[in-house]
Design a protein around this motif. Structure first.
Motif, short mmCIF file in Angstrom:
data_model
loop_
_atom_site.label_atom_id
_atom_site.label_comp_id
_atom_site.label_asym_id
_atom_site.label_seq_id
_atom_site.Cartn_x
_atom_site.Cartn_y
_atom_site.Cartn_z
N GLU A 292 -5.55 4.29 -0.68
CA GLU A 292 -4.62 4.35 -1.60
C GLU A 292 -2.99 4.52 -0.64
O GLU A 292 -1.60 4.84 -0.61
CB GLU A 292 -4.53 5.48 -2.77
CG GLU A 292 -5.11 7.28 -1.19
CD GLU A 292 -6.46 7.11 -1.37
OE1 GLU A 292 -6.91 7.98 -0.82
OE2 GLU A 292 -6.91 6.33 -1.86
N ASP A 293 -3.54 5.41 1.24
CA ASP A 293 -2.53 5.98 2.44
C ASP A 293 -2.29 5.04 2.86
O ASP A 293 -2.48 4.62 4.00
CB ASP A 293 -2.49 7.16 2.84
CG ASP A 293 -2.80 8.33 1.95
OD1 ASP A 293 -2.61 8.16 0.70
OD2 ASP A 293 -3.82 8.49 1.95
N VAL A 294 -1.39 3.81 2.15
CA VAL A 294 -1.71 2.15 3.17
C VAL A 294 -0.17 2.56 3.61
O VAL A 294 1.09 3.00 3.30
CB VAL A 294 -1.73 0.99 2.84
CG1 VAL A 294 -3.24 1.04 2.24
CG2 VAL A 294 -1.65 0.75 1.41
N VAL A 295 0.06 1.01 4.92
CA VAL A 295 1.64 0.76 4.99
C VAL A 295 2.53 0.34 4.45
O VAL A 295 1.86 -0.96 4.42
CB VAL A 295 1.84 0.27 6.88
CG1 VAL A 295 2.88 0.12 6.95
CG2 VAL A 295 0.87 1.71 7.60
N LEU B 235 -8.88 14.43 -0.38
CA LEU B 235 -8.47 13.03 -0.84
C LEU B 235 -9.47 12.67 -2.85
O LEU B 235 -9.72 13.79 -2.78
CB LEU B 235 -8.80 12.11 -0.41
CG LEU B 235 -8.37 11.79 0.96
CD1 LEU B 235 -9.44 10.81 2.28
CD2 LEU B 235 -7.38 12.36 1.43
N LEU C 126 -6.12 15.45 10.68
CA LEU C 126 -5.10 16.44 9.82
C LEU C 126 -5.07 15.75 8.85
O LEU C 126 -3.97 16.62 7.85
CB LEU C 126 -3.86 16.88 10.91
CG LEU C 126 -5.32 17.87 11.93
CD1 LEU C 126 -3.79 18.54 12.55
CD2 LEU C 126 -5.29 19.04 11.30
N CYS C 127 -4.65 14.66 8.93
CA CYS C 127 -3.68 13.96 7.48
C CYS C 127 -4.66 12.89 6.51
O CYS C 127 -4.58 13.15 5.37
CB CYS C 127 -2.83 13.18 7.82
SG CYS C 127 -3.32 11.40 8.70
N GLY C 128 -6.08 12.42 6.59
CA GLY C 128 -6.15 12.01 5.58
C GLY C 128 -6.42 10.10 5.51
O GLY C 128 -7.11 9.83 4.70
N THR C 129 -5.10 10.09 6.05
CA THR C 129 -4.58 8.54 5.75
C THR C 129 -5.06 7.52 6.30
O THR C 129 -4.97 5.97 6.41
CB THR C 129 -2.94 8.45 6.23
OG1 THR C 129 -2.89 9.36 7.12
CG2 THR C 129 -1.94 9.77 5.44
N THR D 231 -0.62 8.85 9.30
CA THR D 231 0.17 9.99 9.68
C THR D 231 0.24 11.12 10.75
O THR D 231 1.32 11.30 11.38
CB THR D 231 0.94 10.73 8.98
OG1 THR D 231 0.55 10.06 7.58
CG2 THR D 231 1.55 11.77 8.66
N CYS D 232 -0.70 11.55 11.38
CA CYS D 232 -1.53 12.36 12.12
C CYS D 232 -1.57 11.92 13.55
O CYS D 232 -1.38 12.82 15.02
CB CYS D 232 -1.78 14.11 11.82
SG CYS D 232 -4.17 13.21 12.10
N LEU E 38 -2.07 3.88 7.95
CA LEU E 38 -0.70 5.03 8.52
C LEU E 38 -1.39 6.10 8.92
O LEU E 38 -0.16 5.82 9.90
CB LEU E 38 -0.89 5.83 7.15
CG LEU E 38 0.50 6.32 6.05
CD1 LEU E 38 1.86 5.50 6.35
CD2 LEU E 38 0.47 7.34 5.03
N MET F 196 -5.73 13.76 14.36
CA MET F 196 -5.93 14.74 14.73
C MET F 196 -7.38 15.45 14.09
O MET F 196 -6.73 16.31 13.74
CB MET F 196 -5.10 15.86 15.07
CG MET F 196 -3.96 15.51 15.73
SD MET F 196 -2.72 16.46 16.69
CE MET F 196 -1.17 16.41 15.18
N LEU G 133 -11.01 14.69 3.77
CA LEU G 133 -12.03 14.05 2.90
C LEU G 133 -11.98 14.79 1.75
O LEU G 133 -11.72 14.09 0.17
CB LEU G 133 -13.60 13.82 3.57
CG LEU G 133 -13.16 12.58 4.85
CD1 LEU G 133 -14.56 12.24 5.41
CD2 LEU G 133 -12.24 11.24 4.20
#
Lengths: 338, 107
Positions: free
Chosen positions: B104-107, B75, B46-49, B40-41, B38, B44, B72
């Motif tokens: 868990e944060d997949v596209v 999460l 900043l999102c952990g994805t 997202t950020c 993903l 940076m 991390l």
């Protein structure tokens, strides 16, 4: 239609930078906007994820802080009096006989609009969930992913899981409201704000909250509603805690959500649009910004701004079917507030 | 060029070749290789994805940095082998490494 329905020309789903600039472009064409966002504040990921980060590719700004850009976009949109529904997710779109739509949110807010503009970025920010087998069984029946109203937890046994700022802040706050707060964190230390961490340790030392470190959520049990949270401690022993509520606070992550079910053409989590006007395959629904895709798409704020300007000229025909649109410059006409 | 192995969420492994002189980070290479990251950020920390695990080759890469650990820790699950792929620069240190997408944060 519901009596307390909000009526507007355009309903913009997503109050990030592109959604906010769309209000300005719509306003120049005398179209009113209502914006809905799942986050409790405007600005999308700029405000949620990197408010203090500088952005270097906004035309005319050699450098601008993300939150400052959002503040300026709000200022720019102000003459056109946009209205907002924040902290609610759009769940349903229902087409009316005249071609317009009624949008329904997760909190049952209804918005009637002639045109829908999806400016949803990467989707709605939703709470990350811990991996527990019967988690969903207790969602809304003791498991809450955010604290909307602290009074909801008055005199209750509350377990909070997480180690970030929100877990620390809510533990401190709810310590005064709940019957008992137990904070569960997987490490021995907190990386959140040092002040908040110090307060949490102090509350634990004074017996005001239970602090369980180096432990992980293992299981949730109950009969119809949550009754116990089972933890696994650092010695791999199970620990059972009486709980009316479990609040897992593991941050937010964007999900496409219900948008996927609206009959739009979707490719890799983005909505396919016609680049002539950023319309989707469904009449009166447009998609702009990071949520759309087309050959050559660049996910840049400045590209979203461009898309907003073009799509508003296309949407005009649905709001003013009897009027001819004439193109005007702000330098000539100024900004005529509503 | 460096070559390393990527294991996806279903356990399928594939060797990936990436240029080590273009300033790319691992997240960018994973996205370019069509993995469902993903990010997202945008890189940076900043999102952990873009969370991954380094299964082999961790010693050369070193530990997660403070900004990574901040993410991390937020999460629901992370491991001693966890890193954010956006914070790993593509270099010869990655040669022969094996990484696993978490996700868990997949596209």
């Amino acid at each position: 239609m519901n009596t307390n329905t909000i009526h507007t020309d355009l309903c913009i789903i997503g109050a990030g930078p592109v959604g906010l600039f769309a209000v300005f472009e719509a306003g120049l064409l005398k179209m009113r906007c209502h914006l809905i966002d799942a986050l409790p504040q405007v600005g999308g990921q700029l405000s949620e994820i990197y408010p203090q980060k500088p952005i270097y590719d906004i035309p005319g700004y050699p450098e601008v802080k993300a939150q400052d850009l959002v503040d300026n976009l709000m200022e720019q949109a102000k003459p056109f009096q946009p209205t907002f529904t924040l902290g609610e997710r759009v769940d349903y779109l229902n087409r009316q006989a005249d071609g317009s739509f009624v949008v329904t949110t997760s909190d049952k807010t209804h918005v009637h609009a002639k045109v829908i503009i999806i400016a949803g970025g990467l989707g709605c920010f939703e709470p990350r969930k811990p991996v527990l087998t019967n988690l969903e069984q207790f969602e809304g029946k003791g498991i809450n992913y955010m604290v909307k109203n602290p009074e909801h937890f008055r005199d209750k046994n509350v377990v909070i899981a997480g180690g970030g700022d929100s877990a620390l802040d809510w533990s401190i706050y709810l310590a005064k409201v709940a019957k008992r707060v137990t904070l569960v964190h997987r490490n021995e230390t907190f990386r959140g704000a040092p002040d908040s961490a110090a307060k949490v340790f102090d509350l634990a030392n004074r017996g005001k909250i239970d602090l369980i470190l180096s432990a992980n959520l293992k299981e949730v049990t109950g009969n119809g509603k949550l009754e116990k949270v089972i933890l696994e401690d650092k010695w791999k022993q199970d620990l059972s805690i009486d709980a009316d509520h479990l609040i897992p606070l593991f941050g937010l992550s964007p999900k496409l959500g219900p948008i996927a079910d609206w009959g739009l053409s979707i490719d890799k989590n983005a909505i396919e649009v016609d680049t002539r006007d950023y319309s989707t395959g469904v009449e009166r629904i447009y998609a702009i910004g990071d949520i759309n895709t087309y050959p050559g798409k660049l996910k840049l704020i400045l590209c979203g701004f461009h898309e907003a300007a073009i799509m508003m000229h296309s949407a005009f025909k649905y709001v003013y079917p009897d009027q001819k649109l004439s193109f005007k410059y702000t330098t000539v006409n100024g900004v005529n507030a509503f | 060029m460096v070559t390393f192995t990527v294991e996806d969420q279903d356990g399928n492994r594939q060797e990936i070749e990436a240029p080590d002189d273009m300033g790319f980070n691992l997240m960018e290479i994973l996205k370019a290789s069509e993995y469902p990251v993903l990010a997202t950020c945008g890189g940076m920390a900043l999102c952990g994805t873009c969370h991954i695990e380094v299964l082999e080759g961790k010693d050369g890469l070193g530990d997660a940095t403070d900004p990574e650990l901040d993410q991390l820790e937020n999460l629901p699950e992370y491991y001693p082998t966890s890193r954010l792929s956006c914070q790993i620069r593509i270099s010869d240190i990655l040669e022969g490494a094996v990484i696993r997408l978490r996700g868990e944060d997949v596209v």
